[in-house]
Design an enzyme around this catalytic site. Structure first.
Site, mmCIF file in Angstrom:
data_model
loop_
_atom_site.group_PDB
_atom_site.id
_atom_site.type_symbol
_atom_site.label_atom_id
_atom_site.label_comp_id
_atom_site.label_asym_id
_atom_site.label_seq_id
_atom_site.Cartn_x
_atom_site.Cartn_y
_atom_site.Cartn_z
ATOM 1 N N GLN A 45 -19.266 -8.159 122.637
ATOM 2 C CA GLN A 45 -18.941 -6.766 122.328
ATOM 3 C C GLN A 45 -19.869 -6.223 121.248
ATOM 4 O O GLN A 45 -19.866 -6.715 120.126
ATOM 5 C CB GLN A 45 -17.491 -6.697 121.823
ATOM 6 N N GLU A 96 -6.925 -4.100 123.748
ATOM 7 C CA GLU A 96 -7.121 -5.332 122.995
ATOM 8 C C GLU A 96 -5.783 -5.889 122.528
ATOM 9 O O GLU A 96 -4.924 -5.151 122.067
ATOM 10 C CB GLU A 96 -8.022 -5.038 121.779
ATOM 11 N N SER A 129 -9.279 -3.818 110.473
ATOM 12 C CA SER A 129 -8.710 -4.420 109.266
ATOM 13 C C SER A 129 -7.269 -3.947 109.075
ATOM 14 O O SER A 129 -6.843 -2.945 109.650
ATOM 15 C CB SER A 129 -9.542 -4.032 108.051
#
Lengths: 344, 391
Positions: B133, B251, B373
């Site tokens: 990716q 995802e 994050s």
């Protein structure tokens, strides 16, 4: 494992939430807390009669609606959300237990609990012994004890039903004014066996407390987020500040995890009661801790107004602490889960 | 933890099917792969794991949720969960084809042309083409829209210049899906394109990054006039941001459950260590062990409750919530794993050879950084779920 409401449960939730949202204001909660027995009698009558909520866990043959603990849990999340000043939790858990126990006890007590003419309390943490069909000893901090007509009492490992008239019941002042307590003394009080293990009763109570805590925590988060959107400082809504947004996001994660855990415990109570020995205390510990954290943050994020008697935050903060410390403290429940899961 | 006890009849048969297949195939050349390639061990047995990927493809165990017309099995969500649970329970090796299967494949299913699906999906399904990716850059980490890699269409080919970073498994990949700026006049989210770039060409240079574990999963990838075919752009040129966001949205859904099975194995190892060395007699360690166990249960319930709901019925922040639960949980487990060892936890083997506990302790620092994050996850929840205003 099911985490979402069935269509019937979703409808029940909507009806109860709508009703309580319209009728139970913080002022009414406060007024009930300041009243003689700590309850809102008019509200209680409507919940029992008009909405039939106390009948939910009672079999139809005994005047009930023949639903079950899953439906009770739907109601508990909503009564918890508004801190409804009624003894619903104690009564509904007692009725659920009686409904799956011995027919004698069920026949004696369930019709009254179903229509709300009788109230129940759970005395599961005392030092009480059973001898020749009577119980003796003391149970302290019994929620909803003073108003109860029947007490479900743990006598070592046995769960028995005792008429309040056969016990000495003494109301005590409470940190959490939204849930009255009593100390209860039994002196050879006649007792009827319920026919459900006392441990299971305790774990069902823990499950109910977990569910109620989720509703309350959900409200506290929503109220706090709403406040952050309207409170302006430094020329902008303080909800724009990342330091505050991130704390709310963290709380949202906690509340979602608590909701999932409480619903897992409800599912376990209904479908796999043997596993409730682990999941019940686990859920109560997690959900009470989340509730406590959310209410503490609610006060902080409201600033000075959150510290006042006038604001509702302290009602929830105090309920959170009483939830955390009854039916097993966080440390006690951690040890219990660890032992029952065979970890320690 | 429930799971296998609560399967419907068809699901139980499916669980038996995958269990038997794994038992029959994790043998011979693949027997040594059990437990390999996990956190901090991503460098281990890579050629063998690539061969294992092909074996999975032969068994039709890749893309099991994809539509049948695209080569998948169209299995139910519950059966996909079962696959991931059993895969992890058997200790089958960490996947090297997961980026193609879980990120690019679903993106092509949503946004690709029929020709692109026909060209690229079979390679993923057979485990013969591996993908990486190409999103993050040195100046575009959490702020992905700041990508500077640029691509120009000239004589039927995209010419790509720029640098990507934190590119997992790039050194083993055949292809990279690259987010590049194709319209230099546009800024931020506009003018980006989603390009499919072959890795084996002169203009692509991969340099492994040594992580704090001493091993390398991540890489820097340099594009110096690398080429991609004109047709290998997913979605319209300039519409790459939307395509990339659809990738991020898929995802970490169903595979979370296999991941949790892995967590359970890791927890069991820590518990076994605490029992073996007497650490469990320490009230503080015992309390942390029980809390870790409770946390894993809570994580599982939350994943089941939030990820199991039908798509489109919720604000789409379920994966963010679940990641904010598991990533810190995993870190705490890593800390507990070395704390249980005591002073012995400070000693490493020759050539900085780490124990599993040490790998867990070190590797899990990345959990709260990669894939968005924790801070970015909290922004998403605050703004999309709670509706708090943007700063």
């Amino acid at each position: 494992m099911e985490f979402t409401d069935s269509p019937d449960q979703a409808e029940l939730r909507e009806v109860v939430r709508d009703f309580l949202g319209r009728h139970v204001t913080p002022e009414r909660v406060r007024a009930a807390a300041a009243g003689s027995d700590g309850y809102d009698a008019a509200l209680w009558m409507r919940l029992c009669g008009e909405l039939g909520l106390t009948a939910l866990p009672v079999p139809e043959a005994l005047g009930g609606a023949g639903a079950g603990f899953a439906e009770v849990a739907v109601v508990l999340e909503e009564t918890g959300r508004v801190l409804a000043p009624v003894p619903y939790l104690s009564g509904a858990v007692a009725a659920t237990l009686l409904a799956c126990g011995e027919p004698d006890a069920a026949r004696q007590f369930l019709p009254g609990l179903a229509d709300g003419t009788a109230k129940a309390a759970l005395a599961l943490d005392g030092e009480v012994t059973l001898e020749d069909g009577t119980v003796s000893g003391t149970a302290r901090n019994v929620a909803d004890g003073a108003a109860a007509d029947v007490l479900l009492v743990r006598a070592v490992d046995t769960l028995v039903a005792v008429r309040a008239a056969d016990a000495d019941v003494e109301a005590v002042g409470t940190l959490d004014q939204t849930r009255p307590q009593a100390n209860v003394t039994f002196r050879a009080s006649p007792a009827i066996t319920v026919g459900v293990p006392a441990d299971l009763a305790q774990d069902l109570l823990r499950t109910a407390l977990a569910v109620e805590a989720v509703g309350a925590a959900d409200h506290c988060l929503a109220a706090t987020v709403a406040y952050l959107k309207e409170r302006v400082q430094f020329g902008r809504p303080i909800g724009q500040f990342q330091a505050l947004k991130h704390r709310c996001a963290g709380l949202a994660v906690e509340v979602e995890s608590a909701r999932a855990t409480a619903r897992a415990a409800v599912w376990t109570a209904v479908h796999d009661p043997d596993s409730l020995a682990v999941v019940g205390p686990l859920a109560k510990r997690h959900c009470a801790d989340v509730f406590m954290h959310v209410t503490a943050e609610m006060i902080q994020l409201h600033g000075g107004i959150g510290f006042t008697w006038e604001h509702e935050a302290h009602l929830y903060f105090k309920r959170a602490k009483s939830t955390q410390l009854t039916a097993g403290t966080p440390a006690q429940l951690r040890r219990l889960v660890g032992e029952r899961a065979g970890l320690i | 933890m429930g799971g296998q006890d609560n399967d419907a009849a068809g699901d139980a048969a499916f669980r038996d099917e995958i269990r038997s297949w794994l038992a029959a195939n994790l043998t011979g050349e693949f027997a040594a792969l059990v437990g390999k390639g996990g956190p901090g061990r991503e460098h281990e047995f890579v050629p063998e794991r690539i061969a294992w990927e092909r074996r999975l493809g032969e068994g039709r165990w890749i893309g099991i949720g994809w539509p049948q017309q695209d080569g998948g099995r169209e299995l139910s969500w519950q059966q996909q969960v079962i696959f991931h649970e059993e895969y992890a329970r058997a200790g089958a090796p960490a996947r090297v084809g997961h980026i193609g299967e879980q990120l690019l494949g679903p993106t092509l299913l949503m946004c690709g042309t029929p020709q692109q699906r026909a060209r690229f999906l079979p390679g993923i399904l057979t485990g013969t083409e591996l993908w990486c990716q190409g999103y993050s850059e040195p100046e575009a980490g959490s702020d992905l829209a700041a990508v500077k890699t640029r691509a120009v269409l000239r004589e039927g080919q995209w010419h790509i210049h720029g640098q990507k970073v934190w590119t997992s498994l790039a050194q083993f990949s055949d292809w990279c899906f690259v987010l590049a700026r194709t319209d230099p006049g546009e800024q931020r989210h506009r003018g980006l394109s989603y390009l499919l770039v072959p890795m084996d060409q002169p203009g692509v240079d991969v340099r492994p990054i040594v992580q704090l574990t001493g091993t390398s999963e991540f890489n820097e990838v340099f594009f110096d006039d690398a080429r991609a075919a004109e047709a290998d752009v997913v979605g319209a040129p300039g519409d790459g941001w939307r395509v990339a966001m659809s990738t991020l949205a898929v995802e970490r859904g169903v595979s979370t459950f296999g991941q949790q099975q892995g967590f359970a194995r890791e927890f069991e190892a820590v518990l076994a260590q605490a029992r073996a060395n007497g650490g469990i007699a320490d009230p503080d360690l015992a309390a942390r062990l029980v809390d870790a166990w409770i946390g894993l249960r809570v994580l599982r319930y939350t994943a089941q409750a939030t990820l199991g709901v039908p798509a489109g019925t919720t604000p789409g922040t379920e994966a963010n919530i679940v990641k904010l639960l598991w990533a810190p949980w995993h870190q705490r487990l890593g800390e507990l794993a070395v704390d249980v060892l005591g002073a012995a936890g400070t000693e490493v083997g020759p050539d900085y050879d780490l124990s599993d506990a040490q790998r867990l302790f070190l590797y899990t620092r990345s959990d709260t950084i990669y894939g968005g994050s924790n801070e970015i996850q909290r922004n998403v929840i605050a703004e999309r779920l709670l509706g708090l205003p943007r700063g």
